[in-house]
Design a protein around this motif. Sequence first.
Motif, short mmCIF file in Angstrom:
data_model
loop_
_atom_site.label_atom_id
_atom_site.label_comp_id
_atom_site.label_asym_id
_atom_site.label_seq_id
_atom_site.Cartn_x
_atom_site.Cartn_y
_atom_site.Cartn_z
N ILE A 32 14.13 13.72 71.11
CA ILE A 32 12.72 14.04 70.89
C ILE A 32 11.93 12.74 70.84
CG2 ILE A 32 11.05 15.21 69.39
CD1 ILE A 32 13.21 17.05 70.68
N GLU A 33 10.86 12.67 71.61
CA GLU A 33 10.03 11.47 71.63
C GLU A 33 8.82 11.65 70.73
OE1 GLU A 33 7.60 8.64 74.78
OE2 GLU A 33 9.16 9.97 75.54
N ASN A 34 8.70 10.76 69.75
CA ASN A 34 7.58 10.77 68.82
C ASN A 34 6.39 10.05 69.45
OD1 ASN A 34 9.05 11.94 66.61
ND2 ASN A 34 10.01 9.96 66.29
N LEU A 35 5.30 10.78 69.61
CA LEU A 35 4.08 10.18 70.13
C LEU A 35 3.09 9.99 68.98
CD1 LEU A 35 3.60 12.28 73.40
CD2 LEU A 35 4.71 10.05 73.14
N GLN A 54 -1.62 7.77 71.16
CA GLN A 54 -1.00 8.05 72.46
C GLN A 54 -1.40 9.44 72.96
OE1 GLN A 54 3.05 7.22 71.08
NE2 GLN A 54 3.28 5.78 72.79
N VAL A 55 -1.36 10.42 72.07
CA VAL A 55 -1.71 11.79 72.45
C VAL A 55 -3.19 11.86 72.81
CG1 VAL A 55 -1.92 14.17 71.60
CG2 VAL A 55 0.16 12.85 71.14
N ILE A 86 -1.48 15.44 79.71
CA ILE A 86 -0.63 16.32 78.90
C ILE A 86 -1.29 17.67 78.65
CG2 ILE A 86 0.47 14.36 77.73
CD1 ILE A 86 -1.20 15.10 75.22
N THR A 144 2.58 16.87 81.27
CA THR A 144 3.69 16.88 80.34
C THR A 144 3.30 17.75 79.14
OG1 THR A 144 4.35 14.66 80.99
CG2 THR A 144 5.12 15.43 78.84
N VAL A 159 3.32 18.54 75.39
CA VAL A 159 3.51 17.86 74.11
C VAL A 159 3.27 18.90 73.02
CG1 VAL A 159 2.68 16.04 72.56
CG2 VAL A 159 2.79 15.63 75.04
N HIS A 201 10.40 17.58 75.29
CA HIS A 201 10.92 16.67 74.27
C HIS A 201 9.89 15.71 73.70
CE1 HIS A 201 11.55 14.63 78.17
NE2 HIS A 201 11.26 13.54 77.50
N HIS A 202 8.60 16.01 73.89
CA HIS A 202 7.55 15.17 73.31
C HIS A 202 6.83 15.93 72.20
CE1 HIS A 202 7.99 13.52 77.40
NE2 HIS A 202 7.70 12.36 76.83
N HIS A 203 6.53 15.23 71.12
CA HIS A 203 5.73 15.86 70.06
C HIS A 203 4.85 14.83 69.39
CE1 HIS A 203 7.29 15.16 65.80
NE2 HIS A 203 7.98 14.31 66.53
#
Length: 106
Positions: free
Chosen positions: A5-8, A12-13, A22, A61, A63, A87-89
Amino acid sequence: MSTPIENLTPEQVNAALAAGEILLVDVREPHEFAAERIAGAVNHPLSTLDPANLPTEAGKTVVLSCAGGVRSVTAANACQAAGIDIHHHLAGGLRAWVMAGLPTER
């Protein structure tokens, strides 16, 4: 094997939303989403999550976000268990977004 899991960060978001890169999917319950949300987010509650029915947009993507970052990771893990590579959140969720001084809608 699942993708980590990628922490944004909120920044970034925010930048990715502004750039149209996104689709932000908020997995909080409808009453939470109605009370306060990030502009442009779509609601798909974790309580009724069906990874196969998550909204998508071509070229974007997905998120995930929630209130504090726990439900979005749970949702990402559920997606990966169903064979969907999400896998982005938003790390820290809406709370981190607000703490970063970013705008919300009510």
